[in-house]
Write an enzyme that holds these catalytic residues in place. Structure first.
Site, PDB file in Angstrom:
ATOM      1  NE  ARG A   1      -3.448   2.611   0.389  1.00  0.00           N
ATOM      2  CZ  ARG A   1      -4.723   2.901  -0.399  1.00  0.00           C
ATOM      3  NH1 ARG A   1      -5.024   2.131  -1.483  1.00  0.00           N
ATOM      4  NH2 ARG A   1      -5.304   4.138  -0.056  1.00  0.00           N
ATOM      5  CD  GLU A   2       2.865   3.505   3.885  1.00  0.00           C
ATOM      6  OE1 GLU A   2       2.976   4.826   3.265  1.00  0.00           O
ATOM      7  OE2 GLU A   2       2.137   3.679   4.906  1.00  0.00           O
ATOM      8  CB  SER A   3       6.571   2.101  -1.545  1.00  0.00           C
ATOM      9  OG  SER A   3       6.962   0.438  -1.382  1.00  0.00           O
TER      10      SER A   3
ATOM     11  CE1 TYR B   1      -1.001   3.007   4.475  1.00  0.00           C
ATOM     12  CE2 TYR B   1      -1.818   2.503   6.504  1.00  0.00           C
ATOM     13  CZ  TYR B   1      -0.663   2.495   5.509  1.00  0.00           C
ATOM     14  OH  TYR B   1       0.289   2.074   5.884  1.00  0.00           O
TER      15      TYR B   1
END
Length: 219
Positions: free
Chosen positions: A119-121, A206
């Site tokens: 999800r982050e990168s 998120y």
């Protein structure tokens, strides 16, 4: 992770405390004036959190904070701490071994680490967000400095630091997955302020996305 280094210690001590005897250790915390080799230990009770500085065998209480705010926790279960859980190598690409080692070191389910990193990168070690978060686990420069890493674009340093921070949040929020993920995204202070997931569209999306990805990996 939108957290300033100077606020991390205060943010962590602002949240509801853990059970008596729990603690985490952070060496050379920015702004804490810890001598080289010294440590700060955060001790949690049911009503307060105390920061204690150690320099060799010398112990000195820095500050004790008490909070009347309370949070209602919903522990997710033991899987969050199942550090030896099997996980699909294709989901973590060339970082499978690093994630496995970080999971074992910090006692976090590797499937959760993968879900956060995706999800982050999107598993890109060179990723930089619009607010300056860097690397696989998207560490803000100040957060990376707090966690003691020199190069946020180094996959090993980044994953180990992000995993360590995840474990700190899991301990702080007593295994509540939603609050842990919300704190990873918006900061533990925001979770405490709103007594749960902050009403930020980005943070709510998120939490939903990472939780969904993680639960899919458990099947």
């Amino acid at each position: 992770m939108k957290i300033r280094a100077s606020l991390i210690l205060l943010s962590l001590v602002a949240v509801a405390p853990l059970s008596a005897g729990s603690k985490f250790v952070a060496s050379d915390v920015p702004g804490a004036k810890v001598p080289p080799g010294g440590k700060i230990v955060i001790r949690n009770t049911t009503s307060s959190i105390t920061a204690v500085q150690f320099d060799g065998n010398i112990e000195r209480a820095l500050v004790t904070l008490r909070s009347s705010r309370s949070l209602s926790y919903r522990p997710y279960g033991p899987s969050l701490f199942e550090s030896s859980a099997p996980f699909n190598a294709s989901s973590s690409g060339p970082y499978h071994a690093i994630i496995r080692e970080a999971a074992s070191t910090h006692g976090v389910d590797p499937r959760l680490i993968v879900a956060v990193a995706k999800r982050e990168s999107a598993m890109n070690p060179r990723a930089v967000s619009r607010v300056g978060a860097q690397g696989l686990m998207q560490l803000m420069p100040a957060t990376a400095a707090f966690l003691g890493i020199a190069d946020s674009f180094d996959p090993r340093q980044n994953v180990f630091a992000g995993t360590r921070y995840l474990r700190m949040l899991l301990d702080t929020f007593r295994g509540d997955l939603d609050m842990t993920l919300a704190a990873y995204n918006a900061g533990p202070g925001a979770v405490q302020k709103y007594r749960g997931i902050p009403p930020y569209r980005e943070t709510r999306a998120y939490v939903t996305a990472v939780r969904t990805e993680y639960e899919r990996s458990l099947r």
